[in-house]
Write a protein that holds these residues in place. Structure first.
Motif, PDB file in Angstrom:
ATOM      1  N   GLU A 291       0.826  -1.206   0.000  1.00 13.26           N
ATOM      2  CA  GLU A 291       0.000   0.000   0.000  1.00 13.26           C
ATOM      3  C   GLU A 291       0.861   1.257   0.000  1.00 13.26           C
ATOM      4  OE1 GLU A 291      -2.541  -0.431   3.338  1.00 13.26           O
ATOM      5  OE2 GLU A 291      -3.992  -1.704   2.295  1.00 13.26           O
ATOM      6  N   LYS A 292       1.992   1.211   0.701  1.00 12.87           N
ATOM      7  CA  LYS A 292       2.881   2.369   0.752  1.00 12.87           C
ATOM      8  C   LYS A 292       3.609   2.569  -0.571  1.00 12.87           C
ATOM      9  CE  LYS A 292       5.464   3.146   4.262  1.00 12.87           C
ATOM     10  NZ  LYS A 292       6.458   2.959   5.344  1.00 12.87           N
ATOM     11  N   ASP A 293       3.713   1.495  -1.360  1.00 20.42           N
ATOM     12  CA  ASP A 293       4.482   1.544  -2.598  1.00 20.42           C
ATOM     13  C   ASP A 293       3.598   1.759  -3.824  1.00 20.42           C
ATOM     14  OD1 ASP A 293       6.989   1.454  -3.850  1.00 20.42           O
ATOM     15  OD2 ASP A 293       6.615  -0.580  -4.542  1.00 20.42           O
ATOM     16  N   ARG A 294       2.425   2.300  -3.617  1.00 21.28           N
ATOM     17  CA  ARG A 294       1.505   2.490  -4.726  1.00 21.28           C
ATOM     18  C   ARG A 294       2.004   3.589  -5.657  1.00 21.28           C
ATOM     19  NH1 ARG A 294      -3.492   0.205  -4.250  1.00 21.28           N
ATOM     20  NH2 ARG A 294      -4.556   1.857  -5.388  1.00 21.28           N
ATOM     21  N   ARG A 295       1.747   3.379  -6.948  1.00 19.73           N
ATOM     22  CA  ARG A 295       2.143   4.360  -7.955  1.00 19.73           C
ATOM     23  C   ARG A 295       1.036   5.405  -8.123  1.00 19.73           C
ATOM     24  NH1 ARG A 295       7.144   4.022  -7.710  1.00 19.73           N
ATOM     25  NH2 ARG A 295       6.525   3.068  -5.754  1.00 19.73           N
ATOM     26  N   LEU A 296       1.396   6.523  -8.706  1.00 19.72           N
ATOM     27  CA  LEU A 296       0.434   7.607  -8.885  1.00 19.72           C
ATOM     28  C   LEU A 296      -0.748   7.178  -9.749  1.00 19.72           C
ATOM     29  CD1 LEU A 296      -0.323  10.572  -8.445  1.00 19.72           C
ATOM     30  CD2 LEU A 296       1.071  11.150 -10.445  1.00 19.72           C
ATOM     31  N   ILE A 297      -0.488   6.346 -10.757  1.00 16.92           N
ATOM     32  CA  ILE A 297      -1.546   5.915 -11.665  1.00 16.92           C
ATOM     33  C   ILE A 297      -2.610   5.092 -10.942  1.00 16.92           C
ATOM     34  CG2 ILE A 297      -0.469   3.734 -12.370  1.00 16.92           C
ATOM     35  CD1 ILE A 297      -1.403   4.358 -15.230  1.00 16.92           C
ATOM     36  N   GLU A 298      -2.255   4.532  -9.780  1.00 12.44           N
ATOM     37  CA  GLU A 298      -3.204   3.730  -9.008  1.00 12.44           C
ATOM     38  C   GLU A 298      -4.088   4.581  -8.109  1.00 12.44           C
ATOM     39  OE1 GLU A 298      -1.305  -0.319  -7.807  1.00 12.44           O
ATOM     40  OE2 GLU A 298       0.274   1.196  -7.606  1.00 12.44           O
ATOM     41  N   GLU A 299      -3.752   5.845  -7.967  1.00  9.31           N
ATOM     42  CA  GLU A 299      -4.504   6.712  -7.065  1.00  9.31           C
ATOM     43  C   GLU A 299      -5.403   7.691  -7.821  1.00  9.31           C
ATOM     44  OE1 GLU A 299      -4.765   6.583  -3.854  1.00  9.31           O
ATOM     45  OE2 GLU A 299      -3.319   4.970  -3.540  1.00  9.31           O
ATOM     46  N   SER A 300      -4.798   8.619  -8.513  1.00  6.62           N
ATOM     47  CA  SER A 300      -5.590   9.625  -9.230  1.00  6.62           C
ATOM     48  C   SER A 300      -4.754  10.246 -10.337  1.00  6.62           C
ATOM     49  CB  SER A 300      -6.068  10.722  -8.271  1.00  6.62           C
ATOM     50  OG  SER A 300      -4.972  11.424  -7.733  1.00  6.62           O
ATOM     51  N   LEU A 301      -5.439  10.648 -11.396  1.00  8.06           N
ATOM     52  CA  LEU A 301      -4.772  11.278 -12.530  1.00  8.06           C
ATOM     53  C   LEU A 301      -5.592  12.481 -12.996  1.00  8.06           C
ATOM     54  CD1 LEU A 301      -3.785   8.164 -14.694  1.00  8.06           C
ATOM     55  CD2 LEU A 301      -2.243   9.606 -13.366  1.00  8.06           C
ATOM     56  N   PRO A 302      -4.937  13.542 -13.425  1.00 10.38           N
ATOM     57  CA  PRO A 302      -5.654  14.727 -13.936  1.00 10.38           C
ATOM     58  C   PRO A 302      -6.115  14.518 -15.382  1.00 10.38           C
ATOM     59  CG  PRO A 302      -3.299  15.119 -13.995  1.00 10.38           C
ATOM     60  CD  PRO A 302      -3.481  13.766 -13.359  1.00 10.38           C
ATOM     61  N   LEU A 303      -6.979  13.539 -15.577  1.00 10.95           N
ATOM     62  CA  LEU A 303      -7.392  13.175 -16.934  1.00 10.95           C
ATOM     63  C   LEU A 303      -8.181  14.279 -17.625  1.00 10.95           C
ATOM     64  CD1 LEU A 303      -8.427   9.438 -16.392  1.00 10.95           C
ATOM     65  CD2 LEU A 303      -6.404  10.301 -17.558  1.00 10.95           C
ATOM     66  N   SER A 304      -9.027  14.968 -16.872  1.00 10.81           N
ATOM     67  CA  SER A 304      -9.851  16.006 -17.500  1.00 10.81           C
ATOM     68  C   SER A 304      -8.989  17.125 -18.064  1.00 10.81           C
ATOM     69  CB  SER A 304     -10.859  16.564 -16.491  1.00 10.81           C
ATOM     70  OG  SER A 304     -10.192  17.115 -15.364  1.00 10.81           O
ATOM     71  N   GLU A 305      -7.906  17.477 -17.345  1.00  9.69           N
ATOM     72  CA  GLU A 305      -7.027  18.544 -17.822  1.00  9.69           C
ATOM     73  C   GLU A 305      -6.226  18.097 -19.040  1.00  9.69           C
ATOM     74  OE1 GLU A 305      -7.394  17.599 -14.708  1.00  9.69           O
ATOM     75  OE2 GLU A 305      -7.108  19.231 -13.258  1.00  9.69           O
TER      76      GLU A 305
END
Length: 301
Positions: A8-22
């Motif tokens: 859980e501590k080693d999660r990548r950014l893509i697994e959490e949230s991405l600024p797709l709308s921007e």
């Protein structure tokens, strides 16, 4: 339990949230041909602080490869797959090269993230913090590379990149857009390519220039046949009376006039509604608008 916590501590950014709308605001321009609508242009200006580019040269213009992913999105997804989930949106945007959009805008008149270079120093910093190694020691593998957007942006970010593709057309596109520039950047490849491109454009203008007017805003491409009796050229497919489908534009119609003496036709646009400009047909037979004789269409028209 400790293993789960470690994952859980080693999660990548893509697994959490991405600024797709921007990022989507930029990808619409990159993959489209009409640019952004008015509301989206204001949104783009608010997010990226510069005017959006209406259209411009892109790799997809070299060859229509429908599986090609937008480069700006590919750059974000690739970097987000490597860096920590604690990376903020501002840091991510700066690493992707959003700050460089002002330079791009000054050079080209408006911005497109594909033209902006990633911030290599910032990329190396956040990759080191996340992976405990520099980008050159991180391998990005794309086993179905297709048109090559992911390998291209991976290489631009500084990762060791491996691309695989069995389609010969996509393979050649990959070689030309990813491998050759990386291998031969310092051997004069760009200069030779630019020279060959200018020569190609010059020759194309000499041979095809008479078919394209300097003040022309658009073209209507139609398929046609020649009458086997009088040899007159007849447009058969690709012609419709109404040529403006977008309701925000004034309606314009296509008017075709046939010259029976010269066996040629002229085309003009008009505001006057025209219901139909189709050629008289009976099954696979059409009537020549010049001599009035019927003949059978053969093959593709």
């Amino acid at each position: 339990m400790s293993r789960v916590s470690s994952i859980e501590k080693d999660r990548r950014l893509i697994e959490e949230s991405l600024p797709l709308s921007e990022i989507s605001l930029d990808t619409i321009i990159e993959v489209g041909f009409k640019g952004l609508e008015k509301g989206k242009r204001q949104e783009y200006l608010k997010v990226f602080k510069i005017k959006p580019m209406v259209r411009g040269p892109r790799i997809r213009n070299l060859h229509t490869w429908f599986a090609r992913r937008p480069c700006s999105l590919s750059r974000m997804l690739t970097l987000s797959s490597v860096v920590s989930s604690e990376t903020t949106k501002d840091v991510l945007f700066n690493a992707l090269g959003v700050k460089g959009l002002s330079i791009v805008a000054h050079k080209y008149g408006s911005g497109l993230l594909f033209y902006a270079k990633p911030d290599k120093d910032l990329v190396e910093k956040i990759v080191n913090e996340s992976m405990k190694k520099p980008p050159t020691e991180v391998t990005v593998l794309d086993p179905m590379a297709g048109g090559g957007s992911i390998p291209l942006e991976s290489a631009r970010l500084g990762f060791r990149t491996i691309a695989m593709e069995y389609n010969p057309v996509a393979y050649l596109v990959l070689k030309a857009t990813v491998e050759f520039p990386a291998k031969y950047a310092d051997s004069g490849l760009f200069e030779e390519t630019l020279k060959a491109s200018k020569d190609f454009i010059r020759r194309a203008r000499e041979e095809l220039g008479r078919y394209y007017g300097d003040d022309t805003e658009g073209y209507i491409f139609a398929r046609g046949v020649r009458c086997p009796f009088c040899r007159g050229l007849i447009p058969v497919q690709g012609i419709e009376p109404e040529i403006t489908k977008d309701s925000s534009f004034r309606k314009r119609f296509l008017k075709i006039t046939y010259d029976r003496q010269k066996k040629t036709f002229s085309v003009e646009t008009t505001d006057e509604p025209i219901r139909s400009i189709t050629i008289a047909r009976r099954g696979n037979y059409i009537m020549c608008p010049y001599c009035g004789k019927w003949f059978q269409l053969r093959g593709r028209t």
